[in-house]
Design an enzyme around this catalytic site. Structure first.
Site, PDB file in Angstrom:
ATOM      1  N   ASP A 106      -1.524 -12.943  -1.256  1.00 40.44           N
ATOM      2  CA  ASP A 106      -2.352 -11.821  -1.722  1.00 40.44           C
ATOM      3  C   ASP A 106      -2.705 -10.918  -0.552  1.00 40.44           C
ATOM      4  O   ASP A 106      -3.837 -10.431  -0.429  1.00 40.44           O
ATOM      5  CB  ASP A 106      -3.610 -12.308  -2.447  1.00 40.44           C
ATOM      6  CG  ASP A 106      -4.311 -11.191  -3.219  1.00 40.44           C
ATOM      7  OD1 ASP A 106      -3.678 -10.132  -3.430  1.00 40.44           O
ATOM      8  OD2 ASP A 106      -5.481 -11.363  -3.604  1.00 40.44           O
ATOM      9  N   ARG A 157       0.775  -1.248   0.000  1.00 45.16           N
ATOM     10  CA  ARG A 157       0.000   0.000   0.000  1.00 45.16           C
ATOM     11  C   ARG A 157       0.804   1.295   0.000  1.00 45.16           C
ATOM     12  O   ARG A 157       0.196   2.375   0.047  1.00 45.16           O
ATOM     13  CB  ARG A 157      -0.959   0.021   1.196  1.00 45.16           C
ATOM     14  CG  ARG A 157      -1.894  -1.177   1.334  1.00 45.16           C
ATOM     15  CD  ARG A 157      -2.756  -1.370   0.134  1.00 45.16           C
ATOM     16  NE  ARG A 157      -3.878  -2.291   0.376  1.00 45.16           N
ATOM     17  CZ  ARG A 157      -4.591  -2.862  -0.582  1.00 45.16           C
ATOM     18  NH1 ARG A 157      -4.302  -2.642  -1.851  1.00 45.16           N
ATOM     19  NH2 ARG A 157      -5.594  -3.668  -0.294  1.00 45.16           N
TER      20      ARG A 157
END
Length: 443
Positions: A304, A65
């Site tokens: 993931d 992120r």
């Protein structure tokens, strides 16, 4: 007397030679000896008695992120979770803000990672219509693990939905390209099927046919252009059966959550915390993924890891975002499947280190052998622990596996001969470095 920088003493080593008690000697960050080193000395000795010494676990799909979405996660917190989970290296995805699509955005991530990431790392370049002509140069940049293409929209705005766009990407790359394979056209048609506040409708909106259609298209394009592809987070029994016929061009990833959670129960219990793309699916698809494990069709496990805050996840469906943390729980969840007889420890090793090395041609990692990086994951195969939200290092501070009774736990993480985690505590400071690849050693 031989002297090493580090000796890992008395553990059961599990590698290409089988499983047996051995010591491991490390010099200059690399494995220098495997065997009986009781007469040797070292600057640091790790007592591995009662533990199993595995090749360092590599997670080839994480979303940390940073930059732009640091309230969900950043490179430091994400890699902290990885190290605590026994992971020695991560490949991070390009759907940040800005997207990682050119030399400057890749270099920015590498700069941010230096002496902040606890694990070694590489970054994907996002494939777009705009940069497709330049991907052959971009994929060769140091610190790049390859090109990632979203064929179906997920979190972020990277998307190549059309065959011509995918074809153009494939024509311009030489390395294996990596794909999120869902058919965007079918997804658009089905968005109206979402039932407000009802997460059980998520696998209806993003149905199995959306994934199967896309994967068939993708394999056809790869054959037409003559390129290698890697299909991420496969979720359907039909895709496993189809991809088994195309292993010459396609490698396959599955995730621990798709192997462990089932619809509709996961959505009823976890609500938004079970929402990810492609979705958690029904028992028949979970069984199909396990057949893919059993038959050797699946090449690698990726977490993931894609965190969002609990506040974001609490929005009523479909306003809630897709994605869940996973890098810290990959090892205990999968070792529990080993303990329960669903897979062998050797298959776990194949899916978490050797598979990553094969798919991405990693240089000097993915194997416990003299001359390779001293990347080790030490686990207690008999340890019984409960996974809980409070122990998660991810900034989002939750896990879909809260309450999961695990058998098997990472007890130490060693990256290039440096002990970065021991007994659930991080040690020292962050010294992760870029992963190197055989196809770009001259880069």
């Amino acid at each position: 007397m031989s002297t090493y920088d580090l000796i890992v003493r008395g553990g059961e080593v599990a590698n290409h030679a089988g499983r047996g008690r051995a010591d491991m000697g490390v010099k200059d960050g690399k494995i220098a000896a495997i065997g009986d080193l009781t007469q040797a000395d070292a600057g640091e000795i790790v007592d591995a008695a009662g533990l199993t010494v595995l090749p360092g676990v590599i997670d080839t799909q994480v979303h940390f992120r940073e930059p732009g979405l640091e309230w969900k996660e950043d490179l430091e917190t994400g890699s902290r979770a990885a190290a605590l989970g026994g992971v020695v290296a991560v490949f991070e995805m390009p759907n940040t803000n800005p997207n990682t699509t050119d030399p400057a955005t890749l270099e920015d991530k590498l700069h941010r990672a230096r002496d902040r990431m606890w694990t070694d790392h590489a970054f994907y370049i996002g494939g777009t219509h705009e940069n497709a002509d330049h991907l052959g140069e971009l994929e060769r940049l140091p610190g790049c693990c390859g090109v990632k293409v979203f064929m179906g929209a997920s979190t972020g705005d990277l998307l190549i939905a059309d065959d011509d766009g995918v074809r153009k990407v494939l024509r311009n790359v030489a390395r294996r390209a990596t794909f999120h394979s869902e058919d965007e056209y079918r997804l658009e048609e089905r968005r109206g099927l979402a039932r407000a506040g009802d997460w059980t409708s998520h696998p209806e909106v993003r149905d199995a046919e959306s994934a199967i259609l896309s994967t068939r298209r993708l394999v056809g394009l790869a054959r037409e252009v003559g390129r290698r592809i890697h299909v991420l987070h496969v979720t359907t029994a039909q895709e496993i059966e189809y991809l088994a016929q195309h292993k010459d061009v396609a490698t396959v990833e599955v995730t621990p959550q798709h192997l462990t959670l089932e619809a509709p129960e996961a959505y009823e219990r976890l609500k938004g915390l079970a929402q990810m793309n492609p979705p958690i699916r029904s028992a028949e698809h979970v069984a199909g993924l396990w057949r893919g494990i059993d038959q050797g069709i699946v090449d690698v496990l990726g977490s993931d890891h894609a965190p969002h805050t609990l506040e974001e996840k609490a929005r009523p469906y479909p306003a809630s975002p897709s994605g869940m943390p996973g890098v810290q729980t990959l090892v205990p969840v999968m070792l529990t499947h080993v303990a329960n007889g669903k897979m062998s420890l050797e298959r776990f090793i194949d899916l978490t280190s050797a598979g990553a090395q094969r798919i991405f041609n990693i240089a000097g990692k993915g194997r416990l052998a003299v001359g390779y990086d001293a990347d080790l994951t030490l686990v207690d195969l008999k340890a019984k622990r409960t996974i809980v939200h409070a122990d998660m290092a991810t900034r989002s501070a939750w896990t879909p596996f809260d309450g999961f009774e695990a058998t098997g736990w990472p007890m130490a993480t060693i990256v290039r001969g440096r002990v970065v985690m021991k007994d659930d505590e991080l040690i020292g400071s962050a010294h992760g470095r870029p992963v190197r690849f055989q196809e770009t050693l001259s880069a």
